[in-house]
Design a protein around this motif. Structure first.
Motif, PDB file in Angstrom:
ATOM      1  N   VAL A   1      -0.640   6.000   3.760  1.00 56.21           N
ATOM      2  CA  VAL A   1       0.722   5.998   4.306  1.00 56.21           C
ATOM      3  C   VAL A   1       1.733   6.228   3.184  1.00 56.21           C
ATOM      4  O   VAL A   1       2.715   6.960   3.351  1.00 56.21           O
ATOM      5  CB  VAL A   1       1.003   4.674   5.044  1.00 56.21           C
ATOM      6  CG1 VAL A   1       2.451   4.605   5.509  1.00 56.21           C
ATOM      7  CG2 VAL A   1       0.054   4.522   6.235  1.00 56.21           C
ATOM      8  N   GLY A   2       1.477   5.634   2.037  1.00 58.69           N
ATOM      9  CA  GLY A   2       2.349   5.844   0.881  1.00 58.69           C
ATOM     10  C   GLY A   2       2.335   7.293   0.411  1.00 58.69           C
ATOM     11  O   GLY A   2       3.371   7.837   0.018  1.00 58.69           O
ATOM     12  N   VAL A   3       1.166   7.896   0.471  1.00 59.42           N
ATOM     13  CA  VAL A   3       1.072   9.314   0.109  1.00 59.42           C
ATOM     14  C   VAL A   3       1.877  10.142   1.119  1.00 59.42           C
ATOM     15  O   VAL A   3       2.627  11.051   0.733  1.00 59.42           O
ATOM     16  CB  VAL A   3      -0.405   9.763   0.053  1.00 59.42           C
ATOM     17  CG1 VAL A   3      -0.489  11.269  -0.196  1.00 59.42           C
ATOM     18  CG2 VAL A   3      -1.164   9.001  -1.029  1.00 59.42           C
TER      19      VAL A   3
ATOM     20  N   PRO B   1      -3.369   1.830   3.913  1.00 57.00           N
ATOM     21  CA  PRO B   1      -1.942   1.749   3.546  1.00 57.00           C
ATOM     22  C   PRO B   1      -1.571   2.709   2.422  1.00 57.00           C
ATOM     23  O   PRO B   1      -0.441   3.200   2.387  1.00 57.00           O
ATOM     24  CB  PRO B   1      -1.773   0.294   3.072  1.00 57.00           C
ATOM     25  CG  PRO B   1      -2.953  -0.440   3.592  1.00 57.00           C
ATOM     26  CD  PRO B   1      -4.064   0.558   3.678  1.00 57.00           C
ATOM     27  N   ILE B   2      -2.504   2.979   1.534  1.00 58.07           N
ATOM     28  CA  ILE B   2      -2.213   3.897   0.427  1.00 58.07           C
ATOM     29  C   ILE B   2      -1.967   5.304   0.975  1.00 58.07           C
ATOM     30  O   ILE B   2      -1.062   6.015   0.521  1.00 58.07           O
ATOM     31  CB  ILE B   2      -3.355   3.869  -0.607  1.00 58.07           C
ATOM     32  CG1 ILE B   2      -3.431   2.483  -1.255  1.00 58.07           C
ATOM     33  CG2 ILE B   2      -3.166   4.952  -1.665  1.00 58.07           C
ATOM     34  CD1 ILE B   2      -4.615   2.276  -2.188  1.00 58.07           C
TER      35      ILE B   2
ATOM     36  N   LEU C   1       4.418   9.118   2.785  1.00 61.37           N
ATOM     37  CA  LEU C   1       5.827   8.834   2.498  1.00 61.37           C
ATOM     38  C   LEU C   1       6.316   9.693   1.334  1.00 61.37           C
ATOM     39  O   LEU C   1       7.414  10.262   1.367  1.00 61.37           O
ATOM     40  CB  LEU C   1       5.997   7.339   2.181  1.00 61.37           C
ATOM     41  CG  LEU C   1       7.385   6.861   1.808  1.00 61.37           C
ATOM     42  CD1 LEU C   1       8.390   7.152   2.911  1.00 61.37           C
ATOM     43  CD2 LEU C   1       7.358   5.356   1.498  1.00 61.37           C
ATOM     44  N   SER C   2       5.473   9.799   0.320  1.00 57.90           N
ATOM     45  CA  SER C   2       5.804  10.607  -0.846  1.00 57.90           C
ATOM     46  C   SER C   2       5.989  12.074  -0.458  1.00 57.90           C
ATOM     47  O   SER C   2       6.945  12.738  -0.881  1.00 57.90           O
ATOM     48  CB  SER C   2       4.657  10.457  -1.853  1.00 57.90           C
ATOM     49  OG  SER C   2       4.980  10.974  -3.092  1.00 57.90           O
TER      50      SER C   2
ATOM     51  N   GLY D   1       0.816  -1.210   0.000  1.00 63.00           N
ATOM     52  CA  GLY D   1       0.000   0.000   0.000  1.00 63.00           C
ATOM     53  C   GLY D   1       0.848   1.258   0.000  1.00 63.00           C
ATOM     54  O   GLY D   1       0.535   2.229  -0.688  1.00 63.00           O
ATOM     55  N   ALA D   2       1.927   1.247   0.769  1.00 62.11           N
ATOM     56  CA  ALA D   2       2.814   2.406   0.813  1.00 62.11           C
ATOM     57  C   ALA D   2       3.439   2.641  -0.565  1.00 62.11           C
ATOM     58  O   ALA D   2       3.595   3.786  -1.003  1.00 62.11           O
ATOM     59  CB  ALA D   2       3.901   2.213   1.865  1.00 62.11           C
TER      60      ALA D   2
ATOM     61  N   GLY E   1      -7.805   1.778   1.669  1.00 58.97           N
ATOM     62  CA  GLY E   1      -7.132   3.053   1.458  1.00 58.97           C
ATOM     63  C   GLY E   1      -6.127   3.421   2.532  1.00 58.97           C
ATOM     64  O   GLY E   1      -5.342   4.351   2.349  1.00 58.97           O
TER      65      GLY E   1
ATOM     66  N   ASN F   1       0.931   1.494  12.147  1.00 62.86           N
ATOM     67  CA  ASN F   1       2.235   1.209  12.748  1.00 62.86           C
ATOM     68  C   ASN F   1       3.374   1.727  11.872  1.00 62.86           C
ATOM     69  O   ASN F   1       4.288   2.412  12.348  1.00 62.86           O
ATOM     70  CB  ASN F   1       2.384  -0.301  12.970  1.00 62.86           C
ATOM     71  CG  ASN F   1       3.725  -0.649  13.578  1.00 62.86           C
ATOM     72  OD1 ASN F   1       4.045  -0.217  14.680  1.00 62.86           O
ATOM     73  ND2 ASN F   1       4.539  -1.402  12.847  1.00 62.86           N
ATOM     74  N   LEU F   2       3.282   1.414  10.564  1.00 66.76           N
ATOM     75  CA  LEU F   2       4.339   1.868   9.643  1.00 66.76           C
ATOM     76  C   LEU F   2       4.416   3.394   9.636  1.00 66.76           C
ATOM     77  O   LEU F   2       5.497   3.990   9.675  1.00 66.76           O
ATOM     78  CB  LEU F   2       4.067   1.328   8.235  1.00 66.76           C
ATOM     79  CG  LEU F   2       5.133   1.603   7.184  1.00 66.76           C
ATOM     80  CD1 LEU F   2       6.443   0.902   7.532  1.00 66.76           C
ATOM     81  CD2 LEU F   2       4.661   1.156   5.795  1.00 66.76           C
TER      82      LEU F   2
ATOM     83  N   GLU G   1      -1.289  -2.561  10.319  1.00 67.49           N
ATOM     84  CA  GLU G   1      -0.026  -2.491   9.565  1.00 67.49           C
ATOM     85  C   GLU G   1       0.290  -1.060   9.147  1.00 67.49           C
ATOM     86  O   GLU G   1       1.431  -0.599   9.260  1.00 67.49           O
ATOM     87  CB  GLU G   1      -0.112  -3.367   8.303  1.00 67.49           C
ATOM     88  CG  GLU G   1      -0.052  -4.854   8.574  1.00 67.49           C
ATOM     89  CD  GLU G   1       0.237  -5.662   7.311  1.00 67.49           C
ATOM     90  OE1 GLU G   1       0.776  -5.106   6.340  1.00 67.49           O
ATOM     91  OE2 GLU G   1      -0.091  -6.865   7.300  1.00 67.49           O
ATOM     92  N   ALA G   2      -0.730  -0.378   8.649  1.00 67.70           N
ATOM     93  CA  ALA G   2      -0.492   0.942   8.070  1.00 67.70           C
ATOM     94  C   ALA G   2      -0.192   1.983   9.152  1.00 67.70           C
ATOM     95  O   ALA G   2       0.719   2.796   9.004  1.00 67.70           O
ATOM     96  CB  ALA G   2      -1.695   1.373   7.241  1.00 67.70           C
TER      97      ALA G   2
ATOM     98  N   TRP H   1       7.671   5.841  10.938  1.00 65.32           N
ATOM     99  CA  TRP H   1       8.278   6.756   9.969  1.00 65.32           C
ATOM    100  C   TRP H   1       7.835   8.207  10.182  1.00 65.32           C
ATOM    101  O   TRP H   1       8.232   9.092   9.428  1.00 65.32           O
ATOM    102  CB  TRP H   1       7.974   6.298   8.527  1.00 65.32           C
ATOM    103  CG  TRP H   1       8.773   5.093   8.114  1.00 65.32           C
ATOM    104  CD1 TRP H   1       9.815   4.515   8.769  1.00 65.32           C
ATOM    105  CD2 TRP H   1       8.587   4.302   6.912  1.00 65.32           C
ATOM    106  NE1 TRP H   1      10.287   3.425   8.070  1.00 65.32           N
ATOM    107  CE2 TRP H   1       9.557   3.271   6.918  1.00 65.32           C
ATOM    108  CE3 TRP H   1       7.708   4.370   5.838  1.00 65.32           C
ATOM    109  CZ2 TRP H   1       9.662   2.315   5.906  1.00 65.32           C
ATOM    110  CZ3 TRP H   1       7.806   3.429   4.818  1.00 65.32           C
ATOM    111  CH2 TRP H   1       8.775   2.409   4.861  1.00 65.32           C
TER     112      TRP H   1
END
Lengths: 346, 322
Positions: free
Chosen positions: B127-129, B124-125, B131-132, A83-84, B122, B161-162, B158-159, B166
């Motif tokens: 989290v990716g945003v 985890p996604i 990160l970006s 997902g990340a 959505g 925590n990650l 999961e999301a 970070w």
């Protein structure tokens, strides 16, 4: 990084005239390194890929060169890794995720299949998800049923994903560079037994295009379609069969989705006989798709014998080494299957 | 002049947003009843204060990830009502050119990373945003909407925590509308509030009245300040209620009329209107004009959608790959 830097580099293998002997694992590392030097948007994330260097040592040294920001160790959270990567890919980054064993891809399935693969289409073609998920597959290491599968057919079934399975160090490097530069989600399956295989690899940066099947050995009598670990086994079998006067052509699709079937169909038209070899279980395996492409096309009329599949047994991969070997096609099995098809037509 | 952190001058616009959401949802409900829209839909009538307050706390270039009950998120993010309605009618002019429908409205370039048909998909996604944003050293944040049902998905753990380790600029906003389809949140969780789970990730957690625009706004604003300061994510629970069923198949067999009536008595638009009137920023009776204009905007959006062409069948395969 405040602003993204992308440098232009040579895109052609012709520019990479020099070659270096390196292993499949080193070739993959070389691809990652060259691409990360070229484009700051590219970063890695996954379990134990940093100072540890990855469970199969593929990313060794990259943490030291690129640091913890771009070589990101994650918790054991495969869905969050996927997902990340998707969220970052949607917003201007180009992530390359490592899933430690491809069996663990089962833990990413919602993110990969329901999210990454569908986002572009269901958003009307207005978004892109440029990510790569690298993951080792296959048996032969004694890791048993949960660390040895070949699940490529699951992903090849999904429109929106690309599925790549390199069979040699040179292909691994060129295909990975192509996958990183592709604007779609790409699942990149690396075979564990290939990691230590050494061969000549062009130095510098080059792209081996996705969706381009390769003729790995030209022959006249019978076509063997093989990918991943089955390519070196098929080539070794072909060498032995040549001594018996059987001239084998070996075709490696390299990318399963989208599949370039033209070289396969052309080869079958030439030889009239085909053996499709893969490690994955036969039922629902990708060999069925290749067989269907042949029988649905005009190549069907050129067949002298039924299409033959040589595939994994219908079992979870067993632990015992003898059982493990027996569960997937070996070089001897390919020799036997091809010989029988040519001599007996079955 | 301001009241509880919101400028008086902004109140009429927020009222308009709430009415746009309600009018949009009511129109969609009506069209489904008539069979004029196919598929299914998930309406957020009764939950308007959450996206209205939350998005007012953010900047226009901040990101959101949304859910299957996401029309309100889109509208509060500033989406074009015409393009939204066209999408629900499956038209080429819709946000997703008719390929996505109600559950997949997105406008990535405008910061709406998209609604999502998978509960918890959505998170985890987002989290990716985050990160970006972090890697590109931007000052943005990502607001991640999800429901009480999603709080029990594995991706939630999961999301978050990650994201926590970070320290990414993400605001996890749980719209607790009390039910995951028919499953009561009281029966699906062994904690009093989703926000209680924040302690497990070492991040701030707060539960607020989701029918109160001011409460939601304040919590999200604080979370955004923390996120922009590099202090990482926050978990917020907004307690609210959906008046309509989960989707069109819902017969409301799992809850009582009395419960629905209790929540209706605390209607977020009524509560907000009282504040707007008390602040005197609108002329007497002008709030009814805001309402009337909002409903007229939705009728205009419907007319735009009806007049828009359907996608060409010949284009079926286009857009799968970039």
């Amino acid at each position: 990084m405040a602003t993204v830097q992308v440098s232009e580099t040579a895109l052609s293998a012709n520019d990479a005239a020099l070659t270096t002997e390196m292993t499949y694992a080193e070739a993959i590392r070389d691809a990652l390194k060259l691409e990360m030097r070229r484009d700051e948007r590219i970063f890695l994330l996954g379990e134990d890929i940093g100072i540890y260097g990855g469970a199969f040592a593929v990313t060794r040294g990259l943490f030291e060169e690129f640091g913890a920001e771009r070589v990101r160790d994650t918790p054991i959270s495969e869905a969050a890794i996927a997902g990340a990567a998707i969220g970052a890919a949607l917003t201007g980054m180009r992530p390359v995720a490592e899933i430690q064993f491809s069996d663990f891809m089962a833990l990413t399935m919602d993110q990969l299949v329901n999210q990454a693969a569908k986002i572009r289409y269901m958003f009307g073609g207005k978004a892109k998800v440029p990510l790569v998920m690298r993951t080792p597959l296959g048996s032969g290491t004694g890791a048993a049923a949960q660390h040895s599968q070949s699940l490529e057919a699951w992903f090849a079934h999904v429109p929106g994903l690309k599925v790549v399975m390199p069979s040699s160090p040179a292909d691994a490097k060129g295909l990975l560079i192509a996958a990183i530069r592709d604007d779609n989600p790409v699942v990149f399956f690396e075979h564990k037994l290939l990691y230590r295989v050494k061969a000549a690899v062009p130095t510098g940066s080059y792209v081996t295009p996705l969706s381009q099947s390769a003729v790995k050995r030209a022959g006249q009598d019978v076509t063997v379609v093989a990918f991943s670990i089955m390519v070196p086994r098929a080539l070794a079998a072909a060498q032995r069969l040549a001594d018996e006067g059987i001239d084998v052509e070996v075709i490696d699709p390299r990318t399963l989705r989208p599949l370039d079937d033209t070289p396969i169909l052309e080869s079958v038209k030439k030889t009239g006989k085909v053996v499709i070899v893969h490690e994955a279980v036969g039922s629902g395996g990708f060999g069925g798709e290749i067989a269907a492409r042949i029988t649905e096309s005009d190549a069907f009329h050129y067949l002298d014998a039924p299409v033959r599949r040589l595939v994994g047994a219908e079992v979870p991969i067993p632990f015992n080494p003898n059982l493990e070997r027996a569960a997937v096609p070996q070089e001897d099995d390919i020799v036997t299957a091809v010989r029988r098809l040519v001599r007996e037509g079955r | 002049m301001s009241y509880l952190g919101i400028l008086d001058a902004d109140l009429p616009d927020l009222l308009k947003t709430m009415y746009h959401i309600r009018a949009f949802e009511e129109k969609v409900d009506e069209l489904f009843m008539q069979g004029a829209i196919h598929g299914t839909t998930h309406l957020s009538i009764g939950e308007e204060a959450v996206p209205t307050g939350a998005l007012h706390a953010l900047r226009s270039d901040d990101y959101i990830t949304s859910t299957h009950r996401g029309h309100g998120h889109c509208i509060a993010k500033g989406a074009d009502l015409n393009l939204m309605m066209a999408e629900l009618l499956g038209r080429e002019s819709g946000y997703c050119r008719g390929r996505g429908g109600s559950m997949h409205i997105a406008d990535v370039d405008a910061g709406n990373i998209g609604a999502n048909g998978i509960v918890g998909g959505g998170i985890p996604i987002a989290v990716g945003v985050g990160l970006s944003i972090h890697m590109q050293q931007q000052a943005r944040v990502c607001l991640c909407f999800f429901g009480d049902g999603a709080a029990n998905e594995g991706t939630f753990h999961e999301a978050i925590n990650l994201c926590s380790i970070w320290r990414l600029p993400v605001i996890f906003l749980c719209e607790n509308n009390q039910y995951g389809m028919s499953m009561s949140a009281k029966l699906s969780m062994h904690v009093a509030s989703v926000a209680d789970r924040a302690i497990a990730y070492g991040i701030p957690g707060e539960s607020v009245d989701g029918n109160d625009v001011f409460a939601v706004h304040h919590a999200v604003w604080q979370a955004a300040e923390r996120a922009r300061a590099g202090q990482g994510p926050t978990l917020i629970e907004a307690r609210t209620y959906r008046y309509k069923g989960h989707s069109k198949s819902d017969q409301n067999r799992y809850r009582t009329r009395a419960e629905i009536d209790d929540w209706r008595a605390r209607d977020p638009i009524v509560i907000f209107t009282e504040v707007v009137r008390a602040r005197g920023v609108l002329a007497p009776g002008a709030d009814t004009q805001v309402r009337a204009n909002a409903y007229a905007d939705i009728e205009a959006a419907y007319a735009f959608a009806l007049a828009s062409p359907e996608p060409q069948v010949a284009d079926l395969l286009e857009g799968v790959y970039a």
